[in-house]
Design a protein around this motif. Sequence first.
Motif, PDB file in Angstrom:
ATOM      1  N   PHE A  15       0.810  -1.201   0.000  1.00 26.91           N
ATOM      2  CA  PHE A  15       0.000   0.000   0.000  1.00 26.91           C
ATOM      3  C   PHE A  15       0.852   1.264   0.000  1.00 26.91           C
ATOM      4  N   ALA A  16       2.075   1.156   0.456  1.00 28.55           N
ATOM      5  CA  ALA A  16       2.943   2.325   0.528  1.00 28.55           C
ATOM      6  C   ALA A  16       3.756   2.524  -0.746  1.00 28.55           C
ATOM      7  N   ARG A  17       3.470   1.752  -1.770  1.00 27.58           N
ATOM      8  CA  ARG A  17       4.219   1.837  -3.026  1.00 27.58           C
ATOM      9  C   ARG A  17       4.136   3.244  -3.601  1.00 27.58           C
ATOM     10  N   PRO A  18       5.271   3.887  -3.831  1.00 27.03           N
ATOM     11  CA  PRO A  18       5.275   5.257  -4.348  1.00 27.03           C
ATOM     12  C   PRO A  18       4.945   5.320  -5.841  1.00 27.03           C
ATOM     13  N   ALA A  19       4.595   6.519  -6.304  1.00 30.29           N
ATOM     14  CA  ALA A  19       4.348   6.748  -7.730  1.00 30.29           C
ATOM     15  C   ALA A  19       5.648   6.518  -8.509  1.00 30.29           C
ATOM     16  N   ALA A  20       5.533   6.353  -9.817  1.00 21.06           N
ATOM     17  CA  ALA A  20       6.681   6.001 -10.656  1.00 21.06           C
ATOM     18  C   ALA A  20       7.832   7.001 -10.561  1.00 21.06           C
ATOM     19  N   ASP A  21       7.541   8.292 -10.449  1.00 22.60           N
ATOM     20  CA  ASP A  21       8.604   9.291 -10.419  1.00 22.60           C
ATOM     21  C   ASP A  21       9.046   9.640  -9.007  1.00 22.60           C
ATOM     22  N   THR A  22       8.549   8.966  -8.012  1.00 21.79           N
ATOM     23  CA  THR A  22       8.897   9.212  -6.622  1.00 21.79           C
ATOM     24  C   THR A  22       9.920   8.177  -6.167  1.00 21.79           C
ATOM     25  N   GLN A  23      10.918   8.639  -5.444  1.00 27.16           N
ATOM     26  CA  GLN A  23      11.981   7.759  -4.968  1.00 27.16           C
ATOM     27  C   GLN A  23      11.842   7.515  -3.469  1.00 27.16           C
ATOM     28  N   ILE A  24      12.218   6.348  -3.031  1.00 23.67           N
ATOM     29  CA  ILE A  24      12.266   6.052  -1.599  1.00 23.67           C
ATOM     30  C   ILE A  24      13.559   6.644  -1.062  1.00 23.67           C
ATOM     31  N   VAL A  25      13.446   7.513  -0.053  1.00 27.44           N
ATOM     32  CA  VAL A  25      14.629   8.143   0.521  1.00 27.44           C
ATOM     33  C   VAL A  25      15.006   7.544   1.872  1.00 27.44           C
ATOM     34  N   LYS A  26      14.069   6.832   2.499  1.00 27.99           N
ATOM     35  CA  LYS A  26      14.356   6.174   3.775  1.00 27.99           C
ATOM     36  C   LYS A  26      13.463   4.952   3.893  1.00 27.99           C
ATOM     37  N   SER A  27      14.049   3.848   4.291  1.00 30.12           N
ATOM     38  CA  SER A  27      13.288   2.629   4.506  1.00 30.12           C
ATOM     39  C   SER A  27      13.987   1.812   5.579  1.00 30.12           C
ATOM     40  N   ASP A  28      13.336   1.662   6.721  1.00 24.25           N
ATOM     41  CA  ASP A  28      13.882   0.897   7.832  1.00 24.25           C
ATOM     42  C   ASP A  28      12.831  -0.095   8.306  1.00 24.25           C
ATOM     43  N   SER A  29      13.269  -1.268   8.727  1.00 27.42           N
ATOM     44  CA  SER A  29      12.344  -2.229   9.309  1.00 27.42           C
ATOM     45  C   SER A  29      13.087  -3.147  10.269  1.00 27.42           C
ATOM     46  N   ASP A  30      12.348  -3.632  11.228  1.00 25.92           N
ATOM     47  CA  ASP A  30      12.867  -4.597  12.188  1.00 25.92           C
ATOM     48  C   ASP A  30      11.723  -5.551  12.502  1.00 25.92           C
ATOM     49  N   VAL A  31      11.850  -6.786  12.058  1.00 26.46           N
ATOM     50  CA  VAL A  31      10.799  -7.772  12.258  1.00 26.46           C
ATOM     51  C   VAL A  31      11.326  -8.848  13.195  1.00 26.46           C
ATOM     52  N   GLY A  32      10.645  -8.993  14.306  1.00 29.34           N
ATOM     53  CA  GLY A  32      11.006 -10.012  15.283  1.00 29.34           C
ATOM     54  C   GLY A  32       9.897 -11.039  15.405  1.00 29.34           C
ATOM     55  N   PRO A  33      10.082 -12.028  16.258  1.00 33.67           N
ATOM     56  CA  PRO A  33       9.075 -13.077  16.397  1.00 33.67           C
ATOM     57  C   PRO A  33       7.764 -12.594  17.029  1.00 33.67           C
ATOM     58  N   GLU A  34       7.823 -11.527  17.828  1.00 32.02           N
ATOM     59  CA  GLU A  34       6.617 -11.066  18.506  1.00 32.02           C
ATOM     60  C   GLU A  34       6.316  -9.590  18.272  1.00 32.02           C
TER      61      GLU A  34
END
Length: 105
Positions: A15-34
């Motif tokens: 759902f957060a997919r940007p438009a074609a001419d928009t660039q991702i400038v920051k992307s962080d994630s941390d997925v744990g078991p809980e």
Amino acid sequence: MKAVIIFACLLAVAFARPAADTQIVKSDSDVGPESYTYSLETSDGTKKDEAGQLKDIGSDHEGIVVQGSYTWKDEKTGEVFTVTYTADENGFQPHGAHLPVAPVA
């Protein structure tokens, strides 16, 4: 429950997919078991932050509680909108200055 967390993360990214001419400038994630957290920012000023955590683990009431926010700029007016939300056993509960508020019963 790990599958639920992974599914929630993948859904949020879709759902957060940007438009074609928009660039991702920051992307962080941390997925744990809980629990999980992620943050995304695009060059057009759109931002998304979310954190989820399992609660009542091992009980019949086990579930995930999610809190987050997203911000975007209206292309026509330039106005910036922010929605903060919680999603838990009471459903999805968004809040924002631009959202209507139900009358008090």
